[in-house]
Design a protein around this motif. Structure first.
Motif, PDB file in Angstrom:
ATOM      1  N   ASP A 230      18.469   2.087 -11.750  1.00 24.01           N
ATOM      2  CA  ASP A 230      19.110   3.117 -10.869  1.00 24.01           C
ATOM      3  C   ASP A 230      18.049   4.110 -10.564  1.00 24.01           C
ATOM      4  O   ASP A 230      17.926   4.474  -9.264  1.00 24.01           O
ATOM      5  N   LEU A 231      17.184   4.571 -11.690  1.00 23.79           N
ATOM      6  CA  LEU A 231      16.325   5.505 -11.393  1.00 23.79           C
ATOM      7  C   LEU A 231      14.942   5.083 -10.640  1.00 23.79           C
ATOM      8  O   LEU A 231      14.550   5.727  -9.757  1.00 23.79           O
ATOM      9  N   LEU A 232      14.580   3.839 -10.699  1.00 22.90           N
ATOM     10  CA  LEU A 232      13.717   3.210  -9.876  1.00 22.90           C
ATOM     11  C   LEU A 232      14.230   3.069  -8.350  1.00 22.90           C
ATOM     12  O   LEU A 232      13.323   3.292  -7.236  1.00 22.90           O
ATOM     13  N   GLU A 233      15.491   2.827  -8.270  1.00 28.20           N
ATOM     14  CA  GLU A 233      16.098   2.728  -6.785  1.00 28.20           C
ATOM     15  C   GLU A 233      16.038   4.122  -6.059  1.00 28.20           C
ATOM     16  O   GLU A 233      15.692   4.265  -5.027  1.00 28.20           O
ATOM     17  N   TRP A 234      16.265   5.268  -6.898  1.00 29.39           N
ATOM     18  CA  TRP A 234      16.291   6.657  -6.421  1.00 29.39           C
ATOM     19  C   TRP A 234      14.709   6.852  -6.150  1.00 29.39           C
ATOM     20  O   TRP A 234      14.447   7.414  -4.988  1.00 29.39           O
ATOM     21  N   ALA A 235      13.865   6.561  -6.913  1.00 26.92           N
ATOM     22  CA  ALA A 235      12.440   6.839  -6.737  1.00 26.92           C
ATOM     23  C   ALA A 235      11.865   6.165  -5.386  1.00 26.92           C
ATOM     24  O   ALA A 235      11.073   6.520  -4.679  1.00 26.92           O
ATOM     25  N   SER A 236      12.100   4.648  -5.278  1.00 23.47           N
ATOM     26  CA  SER A 236      12.099   3.977  -4.283  1.00 23.47           C
ATOM     27  C   SER A 236      12.626   4.751  -2.731  1.00 23.47           C
ATOM     28  O   SER A 236      11.747   4.853  -1.688  1.00 23.47           O
ATOM     29  N   GLY A 237      13.769   5.109  -2.740  1.00 19.92           N
ATOM     30  CA  GLY A 237      14.119   5.921  -1.570  1.00 19.92           C
ATOM     31  C   GLY A 237      13.589   6.915  -1.224  1.00 19.92           C
ATOM     32  O   GLY A 237      13.137   7.317  -0.101  1.00 19.92           O
ATOM     33  N   LEU A 238      13.223   7.900  -2.344  1.00 17.35           N
ATOM     34  CA  LEU A 238      12.350   9.097  -2.225  1.00 17.35           C
ATOM     35  C   LEU A 238      11.143   8.807  -1.564  1.00 17.35           C
ATOM     36  O   LEU A 238      10.494   9.266  -0.725  1.00 17.35           O
ATOM     37  N   HIS A 239      10.369   7.694  -1.992  1.00 18.16           N
ATOM     38  CA  HIS A 239       9.023   7.267  -1.622  1.00 18.16           C
ATOM     39  C   HIS A 239       9.038   6.969  -0.208  1.00 18.16           C
ATOM     40  O   HIS A 239       8.292   7.240   0.574  1.00 18.16           O
ATOM     41  N   ASP A 240      10.315   6.224   0.304  1.00 19.53           N
ATOM     42  CA  ASP A 240      10.333   5.872   1.487  1.00 19.53           C
ATOM     43  C   ASP A 240      10.690   6.906   2.550  1.00 19.53           C
ATOM     44  O   ASP A 240      10.089   7.060   3.717  1.00 19.53           O
ATOM     45  N   LEU A 241      11.368   7.922   1.994  1.00 18.31           N
ATOM     46  CA  LEU A 241      11.636   9.173   2.690  1.00 18.31           C
ATOM     47  C   LEU A 241      10.160   9.829   3.117  1.00 18.31           C
ATOM     48  O   LEU A 241      10.189  10.240   4.280  1.00 18.31           O
ATOM     49  N   VAL A 242       9.509  10.109   2.087  1.00 16.27           N
ATOM     50  CA  VAL A 242       8.319  10.846   2.389  1.00 16.27           C
ATOM     51  C   VAL A 242       7.617  10.129   3.359  1.00 16.27           C
ATOM     52  O   VAL A 242       6.412  10.656   3.883  1.00 16.27           O
ATOM     53  N   SER A 243       7.277   8.804   3.141  1.00 12.64           N
ATOM     54  CA  SER A 243       6.352   8.040   3.750  1.00 12.64           C
ATOM     55  C   SER A 243       6.825   8.111   5.109  1.00 12.64           C
ATOM     56  O   SER A 243       5.737   8.058   5.970  1.00 12.64           O
ATOM     57  N   THR A 244       7.989   8.027   5.622  1.00 16.23           N
ATOM     58  CA  THR A 244       8.395   7.810   6.713  1.00 16.23           C
ATOM     59  C   THR A 244       8.446   9.120   7.734  1.00 16.23           C
ATOM     60  O   THR A 244       8.093   9.550   8.665  1.00 16.23           O
ATOM     61  N   GLU A 245       9.123  10.257   7.142  1.00 20.92           N
ATOM     62  CA  GLU A 245       9.299  11.588   7.639  1.00 20.92           C
ATOM     63  C   GLU A 245       8.192  12.354   7.437  1.00 20.92           C
ATOM     64  O   GLU A 245       7.664  13.243   8.521  1.00 20.92           O
ATOM     65  N   GLN A 246       7.100  12.254   6.720  1.00 21.06           N
ATOM     66  CA  GLN A 246       6.027  13.041   6.440  1.00 21.06           C
ATOM     67  C   GLN A 246       4.900  12.130   6.862  1.00 21.06           C
ATOM     68  O   GLN A 246       3.713  12.860   7.072  1.00 21.06           O
ATOM     69  N   MET A 247       4.742  11.098   7.024  1.00 17.64           N
ATOM     70  CA  MET A 247       3.786  10.113   7.148  1.00 17.64           C
ATOM     71  C   MET A 247       2.673  10.190   6.194  1.00 17.64           C
ATOM     72  O   MET A 247       1.416  10.381   6.517  1.00 17.64           O
ATOM     73  N   GLU A 248       3.203  10.663   5.005  1.00 19.13           N
ATOM     74  CA  GLU A 248       2.275  10.845   3.736  1.00 19.13           C
ATOM     75  C   GLU A 248       2.253   9.779   2.772  1.00 19.13           C
ATOM     76  O   GLU A 248       3.294   9.226   2.334  1.00 19.13           O
ATOM     77  N   HIS A 249       0.880   9.203   2.486  1.00 16.26           N
ATOM     78  CA  HIS A 249       0.945   8.110   1.343  1.00 16.26           C
ATOM     79  C   HIS A 249       1.151   8.778   0.184  1.00 16.26           C
ATOM     80  O   HIS A 249       0.098   9.571  -0.261  1.00 16.26           O
ATOM     81  N   VAL A 250       1.981   8.464  -0.891  1.00 14.49           N
ATOM     82  CA  VAL A 250       2.255   9.216  -1.972  1.00 14.49           C
ATOM     83  C   VAL A 250       2.595   8.052  -3.087  1.00 14.49           C
ATOM     84  O   VAL A 250       3.208   6.888  -2.677  1.00 14.49           O
ATOM     85  N   ARG A 251       2.377   8.227  -4.174  1.00 10.79           N
ATOM     86  CA  ARG A 251       2.755   7.307  -5.336  1.00 10.79           C
ATOM     87  C   ARG A 251       3.855   8.006  -5.799  1.00 10.79           C
ATOM     88  O   ARG A 251       4.234   9.057  -6.151  1.00 10.79           O
ATOM     89  N   LEU A 252       5.150   7.114  -6.250  1.00  7.83           N
ATOM     90  CA  LEU A 252       6.356   7.962  -6.634  1.00  7.83           C
ATOM     91  C   LEU A 252       6.612   7.269  -8.055  1.00  7.83           C
ATOM     92  O   LEU A 252       6.802   6.014  -8.286  1.00  7.83           O
ATOM     93  N   LEU A 253       6.499   8.104  -9.127  1.00 10.13           N
ATOM     94  CA  LEU A 253       6.750   7.854 -10.479  1.00 10.13           C
ATOM     95  C   LEU A 253       8.083   8.291 -11.184  1.00 10.13           C
ATOM     96  O   LEU A 253       8.222   9.582 -10.678  1.00 10.13           O
ATOM     97  N   VAL A 254       8.608   7.648 -11.967  1.00  9.13           N
ATOM     98  CA  VAL A 254       9.962   8.345 -12.592  1.00  9.13           C
ATOM     99  C   VAL A 254       9.985   8.009 -14.077  1.00  9.13           C
ATOM    100  O   VAL A 254       9.342   6.739 -14.592  1.00  9.13           O
ATOM    101  N   SER A 255      10.372   8.883 -14.860  1.00 10.74           N
ATOM    102  CA  SER A 255      10.751   8.684 -16.259  1.00 10.74           C
ATOM    103  C   SER A 255      12.038   8.638 -16.732  1.00 10.74           C
ATOM    104  O   SER A 255      12.995   8.715 -15.840  1.00 10.74           O
ATOM    105  N   ARG A 256      12.398   8.138 -17.967  1.00  9.79           N
ATOM    106  CA  ARG A 256      13.699   8.172 -18.433  1.00  9.79           C
ATOM    107  C   ARG A 256      14.225   9.571 -18.161  1.00  9.79           C
ATOM    108  O   ARG A 256      13.272  10.409 -18.390  1.00  9.79           O
ATOM    109  N   THR A 257      15.458   9.651 -18.421  1.00 11.69           N
ATOM    110  CA  THR A 257      15.994  11.070 -18.161  1.00 11.69           C
ATOM    111  C   THR A 257      15.688  11.637 -19.482  1.00 11.69           C
ATOM    112  O   THR A 257      15.646  11.154 -20.552  1.00 11.69           O
ATOM    113  N   ILE A 258      15.515  13.178 -19.536  1.00 14.48           N
ATOM    114  CA  ILE A 258      15.411  14.059 -20.827  1.00 14.48           C
ATOM    115  C   ILE A 258      16.553  14.827 -20.898  1.00 14.48           C
ATOM    116  O   ILE A 258      16.905  15.219 -19.784  1.00 14.48           O
TER     117      ILE A 258
END
Length: 339
Positions: free
Chosen positions: A181-209
């Motif tokens: 689930d966390l990876l799915e959210w990370a992937s969606g956030l990555h796609d958002l930044v890549s398409t809306e901002q046209m910016e190349h970013v890496r999106l990493l996620v850790s387990r919840t704390i």
């Protein structure tokens, strides 16, 4: 933080030890650290005041003994204040110091001053282009719309120009905290930044704390993953801190050890003997945990075609990647061939 400036000057005059206090902005911290490190200075303390200015204490590495360094904590520990904004500034300075390899102590009474009602997911965005002029602050409207929360529901902390840390309560994520689930959210956030901002970013996620004191461990895990991916998986743009353990292990090795491992592989298994199709086949086979049917589907080939490829690879190299000991050798080759 004028007091820090006065303390630094007083210590320099009384002891003769090289120490300076520098005030700068968040975006200039990375460059300032690099400049001082090149001159033999190291970061001893860092904090951020209510106006957003960053204050740094630098000492000349070779001139300060460990006993003298310990005394600096008595002068340059960020003091807790009553306002929430000041607590976040202290947290920002603490996390900033971790990013740059000179960790300071977490803010005093952090869990009391910044209590969490629920666990949070930790996302780390990373610029993948050094020449980028993109500013992290411009993400706020996009993030608010993406997470559908109020401004105070999630917290974004810029960590210089390279990183942006995002803390999101799991209630905003629909209480989904499983790794997938966390990876799915990370992937969606990555796609958002890549398409809306046209910016190349890496999106990493850790387990919840569950508490802010666990931020240090989560951030260090994400940074370790970031460094490993930059070296061995530069095309991987979304990942979780629990993934790529082999790459993280290899990244922790001295470069001389990596080279020695590569040289120790059988001479008939070299990067030059494997073509692009064979490399893709091996990578997919390992990704699918040696499952032939899944690998064939991922490669869009018939199962018999895949078996033919593997047989040809065995004939060419003398090693069968379907056998675990042989697969280890292939895995190490694929890991180190880019480095």
């Amino acid at each position: 933080m004028e007091q820090w400036m006065n303390y630094a000057e007083q210590i320099r005059q009384e002891t003769g030890l090289p120490i300076i206090c520098v005030q700068t902005s968040r975006v200039s911290v990375d460059q300032l650290l690099l400049e001082h490190q090149e001159r033999g200075w190291e970061l001893s303390a860092i904090t951020e005041d209510d106006s957003g200015a960053v204050w740094l204490i630098f000492i000349e590495s070779l001139s300060w003994h460990e006993s003298a360094r310990a005394l600096l904590r008595l002068f340059f520990t960020p003091q807790a204040t009553r306002t929430g904004g000041s607590v976040i500034n202290q947290v920002s300075a603490w996390l900033h110091s971790i990013c740059h390899g000179s960790p300071i102590s977490p803010p005093a009474r952090l869990e009391q001053l910044w209590s969490w009602r629920e666990p949070r997911a930790v996302f780390l965005m990373e610029h993948s282009r050094w020449e980028s002029v993109f500013e992290w602050q411009t993400l706020q409207p996009l993030l608010q719309d993406f997470f559908k929360g109020e401004d105070s529901s999630f917290l974004g902390i810029p960590l210089g120009r390279s990183y942006y840390l995002l803390l999101v309560p799991i209630s905003i994520l629909g209480n989904q905290n499983d790794p997938e689930d966390l990876l799915e959210w990370a992937s969606g956030l990555h796609d958002l930044v890549s398409t809306e901002q046209m910016e190349h970013v890496r999106l990493l996620v850790s387990r919840t704390i569950s508490t802010p004191l666990l931020l240090e461990k989560a951030l260090q895990e994400l940074l370790s993953l970031s460094h490993a991916l930059t070296t061995f998986r530069p095309r991987t743009m979304v990942a979780g801190s629990w993934q790529y353990p082999l790459e993280q292990w290899a990244q922790a090795l001295p470069s001389e050890t990596r080279l020695e491992l590569l040289r120790s592989l059988p001479p008939f298994i070299t990067a030059h003997t494997l073509n692009a199709e064979q490399i893709e086949t091996l990578e997919t086979l390992f990704h699918c945990q040696w499952n032939i049917s899944d690998t064939a589907r991922q490669l869009y080939v018939h199962r018999n075609t895949l078996l033919y490829r593997l047989d040809k690879l065995t004939e060419q190299t003398g090693l069968d990647p379907r056998q675990f000991p042989h697969a280890i050798l292939f895995r190490l080759l694929l890991l180190f061939r880019q480095n």
